[in-house]
Design an enzyme around this catalytic site. Sequence first.
Site, mmCIF file in Angstrom:
data_model
loop_
_atom_site.group_PDB
_atom_site.id
_atom_site.type_symbol
_atom_site.label_atom_id
_atom_site.label_comp_id
_atom_site.label_asym_id
_atom_site.label_seq_id
_atom_site.Cartn_x
_atom_site.Cartn_y
_atom_site.Cartn_z
ATOM 1 C CB ALA A 234 -1.022 -0.143 1.220
ATOM 2 C CB THR A 235 4.147 2.188 1.393
ATOM 3 O OG1 THR A 235 3.835 2.152 2.617
ATOM 4 C CG2 THR A 235 5.335 3.376 1.185
ATOM 5 C CG ASN B 28 -2.989 3.986 10.050
ATOM 6 O OD1 ASN B 28 -3.816 4.976 9.587
ATOM 7 N ND2 ASN B 28 -1.727 4.181 10.683
ATOM 8 C CD GLN C 197 -5.247 -0.630 8.690
ATOM 9 O OE1 GLN C 197 -5.760 -1.568 9.397
ATOM 10 N NE2 GLN C 197 -3.826 -0.747 9.118
ATOM 11 C CB SER D 293 -1.687 -3.581 2.224
ATOM 12 O OG SER D 293 -0.921 -4.446 2.958
ATOM 13 C CG HIS E 128 1.159 -6.813 5.631
ATOM 14 N ND1 HIS E 128 1.292 -6.527 6.957
ATOM 15 C CD2 HIS E 128 1.410 -5.584 4.795
ATOM 16 C CE1 HIS E 128 1.798 -4.976 6.860
ATOM 17 N NE2 HIS E 128 1.778 -4.527 5.643
ATOM 18 C CB THR F 75 9.625 -10.279 -13.159
ATOM 19 O OG1 THR F 75 10.265 -9.995 -14.104
ATOM 20 C CG2 THR F 75 9.262 -11.689 -13.092
ATOM 21 C CB CYS G 274 4.526 3.692 9.794
ATOM 22 S SG CYS G 274 3.825 2.114 8.982
#
EC number: 2.8.1.7
Length: 410
Positions: free
Chosen positions: A80-81, A160, A188, A208, A210, A248, A334
């Site tokens: 997502a970043t 978040n 989120q 994202s 994860h 790739t 973060c």
Amino acid sequence: MNTQLNNLILPIYMDYQATTPLDPRVMEAMLPYFTTKFGNPHSRSHSFGWEAENAVEEARGDIAKLIGAEAKEIIFTSGATESNNLAIKGIAKFYGNKKNHIITVVSEHKCVLDACRHLEQEGVKVTYLPIKPNGIIDLEVLKNAITDQTMLVSVMAVNNEIGVIQPLKEIGKICREKGVFFHSDIAQGFGKVPIDVNECNIDLASISGHKIYGPKGIGALYVRKKPRVRITPLINGGGQERGMRSGTLPTPLIVGLGTAANIAYNEMEKDTKHVNHLFDKFLDAINSQISEVYLNGDKDQRYKGNLNLSFAGVEGESIILAIKDLAVSSGSACTSASLEPSYVLRSMGVDEELAHTSIRFGIGRFTTEQEIDYAVKLICSKINKLRDLSPLWEMMQEGIDLKKIKWATH
């Protein structure tokens, strides 16, 4: 190190906003693409490549389905970043010669705020909308902030740190009426709350892996095709992903994200019921046993897997040390290395002392009733102990206003 207590594995994981455990079904789906199905999805001349390409396209379809998009509108990224950077900088670079204004919110994820600050250094004007005390933006303030120079509005779906859900439909309607692109960081909320990019008029959305029980290192950016949204790529190369993101593709990670999205599509209702039940149980139990506990963010307009609580009279860092059998956070993963109070809470107008006492508890798919019972018991006993030791708590109970005290310096 994990220890076991009455079938409970300690520490108990309650930091689901930072990351989620990999769902075993996701792991199972990924494994063959690390071993026998190792082909490059861009190799067009043999079956190894075709097999990998088919897996990638199936995953693309599963991700799109979850947000009501078309498969071709999904661009794979590293997370997502990267998606947030690609959306914000990509729009600014492509349309920057026509317009030069972006609107975002003070409580956005750090990577959105930093991408905007980077653009400010390049001459782009950025408006940072305030939030109300419940964590939600004022739509009138947004309307008034849009000018004929505005090219993009970026507002996240689910915060978040405090879990509040922004009014995406209303924001999208305003943006569409004013002819402004609407980007949302939905990391989120993806797979946790219903989000339809067409109903909400979202033009770009960051995803994202994860955060939805998928692997780390993979994400996606939804880029609308009708009406077409153009972005300048951050990474140049072989022209993969409709020329927006060369390199790739990591087939195993993409299969993982696709599988996680498919599970969320089929089980969102079940997950929501589970999370809501545990949220209510946790909050009711805490409130019935400890006084002066405050839930940060709107109680109703929120994703209930996120409980950000302030415990008056005790320091957040000391709570984390006292409840080390619970894996929790005092804010965004973060920025949690800094001892500054959360910028999200401060922008809601939460008093600095109270902001310092806040802990974010995350509830997710694998949280159990037994874990919640243990967590409540531990938190209540430790908070009471810490308050007994705190002269500040004693003074607060006596009605002394701590702000008016002049502390002696030595």
